[in-house]
Design an enzyme around this catalytic site. Structure first.
Site, mmCIF file in Angstrom:
data_model
loop_
_atom_site.group_PDB
_atom_site.id
_atom_site.type_symbol
_atom_site.label_atom_id
_atom_site.label_comp_id
_atom_site.label_asym_id
_atom_site.label_seq_id
_atom_site.Cartn_x
_atom_site.Cartn_y
_atom_site.Cartn_z
ATOM 1 N N ARG A 51 0.837 -1.195 0.000
ATOM 2 C CA ARG A 51 0.000 0.000 0.000
ATOM 3 C C ARG A 51 0.871 1.244 0.000
ATOM 4 O O ARG A 51 0.588 2.228 -0.674
ATOM 5 C CB ARG A 51 -0.942 0.028 1.216
ATOM 6 C CG ARG A 51 -1.904 1.246 1.195
ATOM 7 C CD ARG A 51 -2.624 1.476 2.517
ATOM 8 N NE ARG A 51 -1.729 1.931 3.559
ATOM 9 C CZ ARG A 51 -1.372 1.228 4.621
ATOM 10 N NH1 ARG A 51 -1.827 -0.004 4.792
ATOM 11 N NH2 ARG A 51 -0.550 1.727 5.519
ATOM 12 N N TYR A 104 -16.877 16.210 -15.976
ATOM 13 C CA TYR A 104 -17.293 14.819 -15.863
ATOM 14 C C TYR A 104 -18.323 14.667 -14.752
ATOM 15 O O TYR A 104 -18.170 15.229 -13.663
ATOM 16 C CB TYR A 104 -16.057 13.956 -15.595
ATOM 17 C CG TYR A 104 -16.354 12.550 -15.195
ATOM 18 C CD1 TYR A 104 -17.211 11.742 -15.951
ATOM 19 C CD2 TYR A 104 -15.787 11.995 -14.053
ATOM 20 C CE1 TYR A 104 -17.489 10.439 -15.574
ATOM 21 C CE2 TYR A 104 -16.051 10.695 -13.677
ATOM 22 C CZ TYR A 104 -16.913 9.927 -14.439
ATOM 23 O OH TYR A 104 -17.184 8.633 -14.063
ATOM 24 N N ASP A 176 -7.632 18.777 -14.824
ATOM 25 C CA ASP A 176 -7.903 17.423 -15.293
ATOM 26 C C ASP A 176 -7.486 17.361 -16.757
ATOM 27 O O ASP A 176 -8.102 17.972 -17.619
ATOM 28 C CB ASP A 176 -9.388 17.100 -15.128
ATOM 29 C CG ASP A 176 -9.715 15.649 -15.457
ATOM 30 O OD1 ASP A 176 -9.006 15.051 -16.284
ATOM 31 O OD2 ASP A 176 -10.714 15.128 -14.913
ATOM 32 N N LYS A 201 -8.301 6.020 -19.368
ATOM 33 C CA LYS A 201 -8.631 6.519 -20.693
ATOM 34 C C LYS A 201 -7.415 6.446 -21.621
ATOM 35 O O LYS A 201 -6.913 5.381 -21.905
ATOM 36 C CB LYS A 201 -9.201 7.938 -20.564
ATOM 37 C CG LYS A 201 -10.287 8.091 -19.481
ATOM 38 C CD LYS A 201 -11.437 7.120 -19.633
ATOM 39 C CE LYS A 201 -12.666 7.490 -18.783
ATOM 40 N NZ LYS A 201 -12.455 7.423 -17.334
#
Length: 381
Positions: A51, A104, A176, A201
């Site tokens: 982690r 978005y 973004d 994406k």
């Protein structure tokens, strides 16, 4: 690797030195949760628990930082996980954020339904206008959030101008960069403080991995983000990191093809009698075409358009498409088509970000463009 190398070279080599044990030219998938320590606190290479850090993820994070020209890259389990970590790093109850009027749907939902319950306030501004952003800023504003190009209306924000507005107010500028990718646009070089990606994406590029990223311009902020990444734990797994790295290697050549195909699709749409409006920053009539031309290498593979006949006609175009796959997401090698109002942006219905009901969004893939044009022609009827 030197940051003086070209983008294409960095995409293939940054963070990806040959494996010192075997000479493997591709970073191994370290599918491991914990690491043997050489005595208490004696960590090998800084690894203790995956982690906190994992060698495969480290390779991706170094690559991301190099491609965006940042000092620290961080990889997450999804784009929204990256956004959530960023917001909880930058903000505290009572703070305020300026968000765009086109974004978005998942980002809006995060602000409207999750972060607001934590006591953070937000307001909407047309980020294509630096004056509108300035008017929306309050004394308690800590961040200005921008998508450029925006999702789904392909709006453009002048990153350098809005960075100036944000910094005058003591706020951070978050960009973004998912629609553009670092190949087409590098916001940190234009004054942004943090870049956000859904690496699902264009970065991954093959519709086979979900991920997110943050890249910081400042080492101090990078350390804060890394602390929260570990404390909150929504990290990219080793196999997902490996898949994203694999996709990034071909990002430049894919983006060239995405853009070339999209330009041909736009030519078809602007002349089609059943299309009433086309949204694409490469069009000279786009209100911020010149800004896009200044801050982008090219205009990308995303195209949105409105159709005559209203919402049902738009839905039918999506349903009739065959080569354009009806589905959410974007940026893969295959072409996708969707109805934002009923799909990706259903969460903004009734808000200031509501999208036109007759809107169709297309992610133009890298197939034969003639086949794509034929499919759109038959879908439009």
């Amino acid at each position: 690797m030197s940051d003086q190398h070209s983008f294409e070279t960095l995409a293939i080599h940054a963070g990806q030195e040959a494996d010192p044990l075997t000479g493997a030219v591709v970073p191994p998938i370290y599918q491991v949760s914990t690491y043997k320590q050489d005595g208490v606190g004696g960590l090998r290479g800084g690894y203790e628990y995956s982690r906190s850090a994992n060698p495969t993820r480290t390779a991706l994070e170094e690559n991301l930082a190099a491609l965006e020209g940042g000092v620290r890259g961080l990889a997450f389990a999804s784009g929204l996980a990256a956004e959530d970590t960023l917001l909880r790093t930058l903000l505290a109850p009572g703070d305020h954020v300026v968000i765009p009027n086109d974004a978005y749907g998942g980002t809006f939902r995060l602000f409207a339904k999750v972060v607001s319950r934590w006591g953070v306030e937000w307001s909407v501004a047309d980020t294509s206008s630096p004056d509108a952003v300035r008017a929306a800023i309050r004394p308690e504003t800590k961040a200005v959030w921008v998508e450029t190009p925006s999702n789904p209306l392909l709006g453009i924000t002048d990153i350098a101008a809005v960075a100036g507005v944000a910094h005058e107010a003591g706020a951070k500028l978050v960009v973004d960069n998912t629609f553009a990718s670092p190949y087409l646009q590098q916001p940190l070089a234009l004054g942004a403080d943090v870049v956000v990606h859904s690496t699902t994406k264009y970065m991954g590029g093959h519709s086979d991995v979900v991920g997110g990223a943050l890249i910081a311009a400042d080492a101090g902020l990078g350390e804060e983000l890394a602390y929260h990444q570990n404390a909150m734990g929504s990290v990219a797994g080793p196999f997902d990191s490996w898949l994203t790295l694999r996709g990034i290697k071909t990002l430049a050549v894919r983006m060239d093809r995405h853009t070339a195909n999209a330009e041909r699709v736009v030519e078809l749409l602007v002349s089609h009698p059943k299309v009433t409006q086309v949204y694409y920053p490469g069009l000279p009539e786009h209100p911020l075409h010149e800004v896009a031309a200044k801050q982008m290498r090219a205009f990308g593979g995303m195209v949105s358009f409105r159709v005559a006949g209203g919402e049902e006609a738009a839905v039918e175009v999506c349903n009739r498409a065959k080569l354009f796959t009806l589905g959410e997401s974007l940026g893969g090698v295959e072409s996708l088509i969707e109805h934002p109002g009923r799909m990706t942006h259903a969460s903004v219905a009734g808000s200031q970000l509501e999208v036109p009901a007759d809107l169709v969004r297309a992610s133009v893939g890298i197939e034969s463009v003639d086949d794509l044009l034929a499919d759109l022609t038959q879908a439009l009827g």
